[in-house]
Scaffold this motif. Structure first.
Motif, short mmCIF file in Angstrom:
data_model
loop_
_atom_site.label_atom_id
_atom_site.label_comp_id
_atom_site.label_asym_id
_atom_site.label_seq_id
_atom_site.Cartn_x
_atom_site.Cartn_y
_atom_site.Cartn_z
N ARG A 148 -25.48 11.80 -18.69
CA ARG A 148 -25.66 11.01 -17.48
C ARG A 148 -24.33 10.41 -17.02
NH1 ARG A 148 -31.17 9.15 -17.19
NH2 ARG A 148 -32.44 11.03 -17.50
N LEU A 149 -23.58 9.87 -17.97
CA LEU A 149 -22.29 9.28 -17.61
C LEU A 149 -21.34 10.35 -17.08
CD1 LEU A 149 -20.32 6.94 -17.44
CD2 LEU A 149 -19.78 7.28 -19.85
N GLN A 190 -26.70 0.99 -3.84
CA GLN A 190 -25.59 1.33 -4.74
C GLN A 190 -26.11 1.78 -6.11
OE1 GLN A 190 -23.55 -2.41 -4.46
NE2 GLN A 190 -22.18 -1.72 -2.82
N ARG A 191 -27.12 1.08 -6.61
CA ARG A 191 -27.69 1.48 -7.90
C ARG A 191 -28.35 2.85 -7.79
NH1 ARG A 191 -29.89 -3.61 -7.57
NH2 ARG A 191 -32.02 -2.79 -7.71
N ARG A 192 -29.04 3.06 -6.69
CA ARG A 192 -29.70 4.36 -6.51
C ARG A 192 -28.67 5.48 -6.48
NH1 ARG A 192 -32.19 6.55 -0.86
NH2 ARG A 192 -31.83 8.72 -1.36
N TRP A 193 -27.53 5.23 -5.83
CA TRP A 193 -26.49 6.27 -5.76
C TRP A 193 -25.96 6.58 -7.17
CZ3 TRP A 193 -21.39 6.70 -7.17
CH2 TRP A 193 -20.75 7.86 -6.73
N VAL A 194 -25.73 5.54 -7.98
CA VAL A 194 -25.24 5.77 -9.34
C VAL A 194 -26.29 6.52 -10.16
CG1 VAL A 194 -24.53 4.67 -11.50
CG2 VAL A 194 -23.69 3.78 -9.33
N TYR A 195 -27.54 6.09 -10.09
CA TYR A 195 -28.59 6.71 -10.91
C TYR A 195 -28.78 8.19 -10.54
CZ TYR A 195 -30.03 1.94 -12.21
OH TYR A 195 -30.07 0.66 -12.69
N LYS A 199 -27.79 11.67 -12.82
CA LYS A 199 -28.79 12.69 -13.16
C LYS A 199 -28.53 14.02 -12.43
CE LYS A 199 -32.27 9.07 -13.70
NZ LYS A 199 -33.50 8.47 -13.11
N LYS A 200 -27.48 14.05 -11.60
CA LYS A 200 -27.15 15.21 -10.78
C LYS A 200 -28.31 15.59 -9.86
CE LYS A 200 -23.54 17.20 -13.69
NZ LYS A 200 -23.00 18.42 -14.33
N GLU A 201 -28.99 14.55 -9.37
CA GLU A 201 -30.06 14.74 -8.41
C GLU A 201 -29.50 14.58 -7.00
OE1 GLU A 201 -33.66 12.98 -11.27
OE2 GLU A 201 -32.97 11.84 -9.52
N ASN A 202 -30.36 14.72 -6.01
CA ASN A 202 -29.97 14.56 -4.62
C ASN A 202 -29.63 13.10 -4.36
OD1 ASN A 202 -29.74 14.37 -1.84
ND2 ASN A 202 -31.57 15.57 -1.41
#
Length: 511
Positions: free
Chosen positions: A435-436, A69-74, A78-81
């Motif tokens: 980021r937000l 879940q944290r990885r998905w938010v981060y 960052k608009k990363e994959n």
């Protein structure tokens, strides 16, 4: 040679001194019995959360937010994959989780490509419309930032959130700590009134309507929320340690610098439901703004009475924010965090059901909060009847929080939940605002794509039969069955559906 011998003796003497201190002290039996060795235990205990977070726990084991879940938010921020490969790692044979049922055929034309981020997803209802408030409006975003006060969060964090609100078009709830200069970065605001009446109190700490009118008129405040309780510590009131109460916070809140701030557990401006509705109407008349309440759900007598007193249409709240007992950015006694008030799904379903049974659900804008900043949780909330979701801890993660769980110590390592100037300087408001914004835009996109997959144009048009709860691979029931919903509950009425359908169709064509 002598110098080398002395250099070697200094560390040995230091270690011996520490061991002797452990041996003679009487506060800690473990250190007295096991000098030096016991200190390693305390060190490991102190860094235990970090060890579990990064080394020991599985992707889905940690709470309140797992590594996945944290990885998905981060990555979303960052608009990363933010995709996950090789299938789900959830325990599908044994765990309980929601399943969203996709439609095989649908007339819904996708509003945007799956990889796009700039998704418009407004609220399904006009906030304050049913009661004809002078400044009623349709919220521009179904995802907004929940109440987190300046004081609990750093100046840099507040600036990042409000600037992010401007970038992505969502609102930013001030929390009960008043409206500071840091809130004035161009983003829309919801002003929260807590039991301490910070920012709208007189010299004796009582609610002052005139000061409220002045403060909301000085900033882009779109609505006012009266906080009755919150998920982290329902029935307890707020608390800000004196270490966090600097000169600026004291000025904004109208309190004394350096002293603990303890908000009462209940309001003094009203003492029952009838008086509360009178205050709601006074505030709405004076400001022209929609006025609502926020509360965790415990005993249901209040909610029965509120629905009953709103039935004649003479008085009423414009929105209800239901906070889940599993939520909370603030510190709380363990028993309150774990065992007071219902989790969001149970609490919301009970309150919504009372209003739906009375035919009042369409006259209220429903807002959910309590770990709803993750797509699956948010979809379940929309299927149960919410019109908007508020996010708090997920917003903190998006601007740099690492779930260190040091919020109550003033030692937040990322500068999010602290007034320590040295720690807070590490948070760059300009970068974190983007980021937000990236996180909110991505969440809106995912909510829209899942809704389209289920055959509707907007998540608020999902109903409790569109989502099922699986109990391992043995049993599954719709949300309607689980929470006792009747036919027609959980979705907006026909007029609201037609309204949002036309709006979303127009957005789809323009995209």
């Amino acid at each position: 040679m002598k110098k080398r011998t002395l250099a070697a003796l200094v560390p040995a003497a230091t270690v011996a001194g520490i061991a002797l201190q452990d041996f003679v002290q009487k506060d800690h039996a473990l250190r007295r019995n096991f000098p030096l060795i016991a200190r390693f235990r305390y060190m490991l205990e102190a860094i235990g959360p970090e060890l579990r977070q990064y080394i020991i726990t599985s992707n889905d084991a940690e709470r309140p937010f797992s590594r996945d879940q944290r990885r998905w938010v981060y990555t979303s921020a960052k608009k990363e994959n933010n995709y996950f490969a090789f299938g789900t790692d959830n325990d599908t044979e044994n765990s309980s989780y929601p399943i969203i049922k996709q439609a095989t055929f649908s007339d819904v034309v996708p509003a945007s490509p799956i990889h796009g981020h700039d998704v418009e997803l407004p609220g399904a209802k006009v906030l304050g419309g049913p009661r004809a408030r002078r400044h009623a409006f349709r919220p521009a975003s179904v995802v907004n930032v929940s109440a987190m006060s300046f004081g609990s969060l750093s100046p840099q964090a507040i600036e990042a959130i409000n600037a992010g609100a401007k970038l992505a078009g969502f609102w930013h709830n001030t929390g009960e700590g008043g409206l500071s200069d840091h809130h004035r970065q161009g983003g829309d605001l919801v002003f929260q009134i807590g039991t301490g009446y910070f920012g709208c109190r007189d010299e004796n700490g009582n609610f002052d309507l005139g000061r409220l009118v002045d403060v909301v008129g000085s900033a882009p405040v779109r609505a006012i929320e009266i906080k009755l309780s919150q998920g982290a510590k329902p029935g307890l009131g707020g608390h800000l340690p004196g270490a966090k109460v600097n000169a600026e916070i004291a000025r904004i809140r109208g309190v004394e610098q350096g002293k603990d701030i303890a908000s009462p557990s209940r309001h003094t401006a009203f003492r029952n439901t009838d008086e509360m509705l009178d205050v709601v109407e006074q505030i709405a008349d004076a400001t022209g703004l929609p006025v609502g309440i926020k509360s965790a759900v415990g005993e249901l007598g209040f909610w029965h009475e509120l629905a009953g007193r709103m039935a004649d249409g003479q008085r009423g709240v414009d929105f209800i924010t239901v906070d889940g007992g599993e939520g909370g950015t603030g510190a709380a006694p363990l028993v309150f965090a774990d065992n007071v008030s219902f989790p969001f799904r149970v609490g919301f379903a009970q309150v919504y059901g009372l209003f739906a049974h009375a035919g009042l659900s369409d006259r209220v804008t429903w807002i959910g909060s309590g770990k709803l900043g993750l797509p699956a949780n948010a979809i379940v909330a929309f299927a149960l009847g919410v019109d908007l979701v508020n996010v708090a801890r997920e917003a903190m993660l998006a601007i740099g929080c690492i779930q260190a769980q040091r919020c109550h110590t003033d030692h937040c390592p990322t500068g999010v939940a602290t007034q320590n100037a040295w720690l807070a300087r590490g948070l760059d408001p300009q970068q974190k605002s983007h980021r937000l914004a990236g996180y909110v835009l991505t969440l809106r996109r995912d909510l829209l794509k899942v809704s389209e997959a289920a055959g509707v144009r907007h998540p608020a048009m999902l109903g409790p039969n569109d989502v099922e709860i699986l109990d391992g691979d043995r049993r599954h029931r719709t949300l309607a069955e689980v929470y006792g919903y009747h036919d027609g509950w959980g979705v907006p009425g026909p007029e609201i559906v037609r309204d949002i359908d036309v709006y979303m169709s127009r957005t789809s064509c323009s995209t």
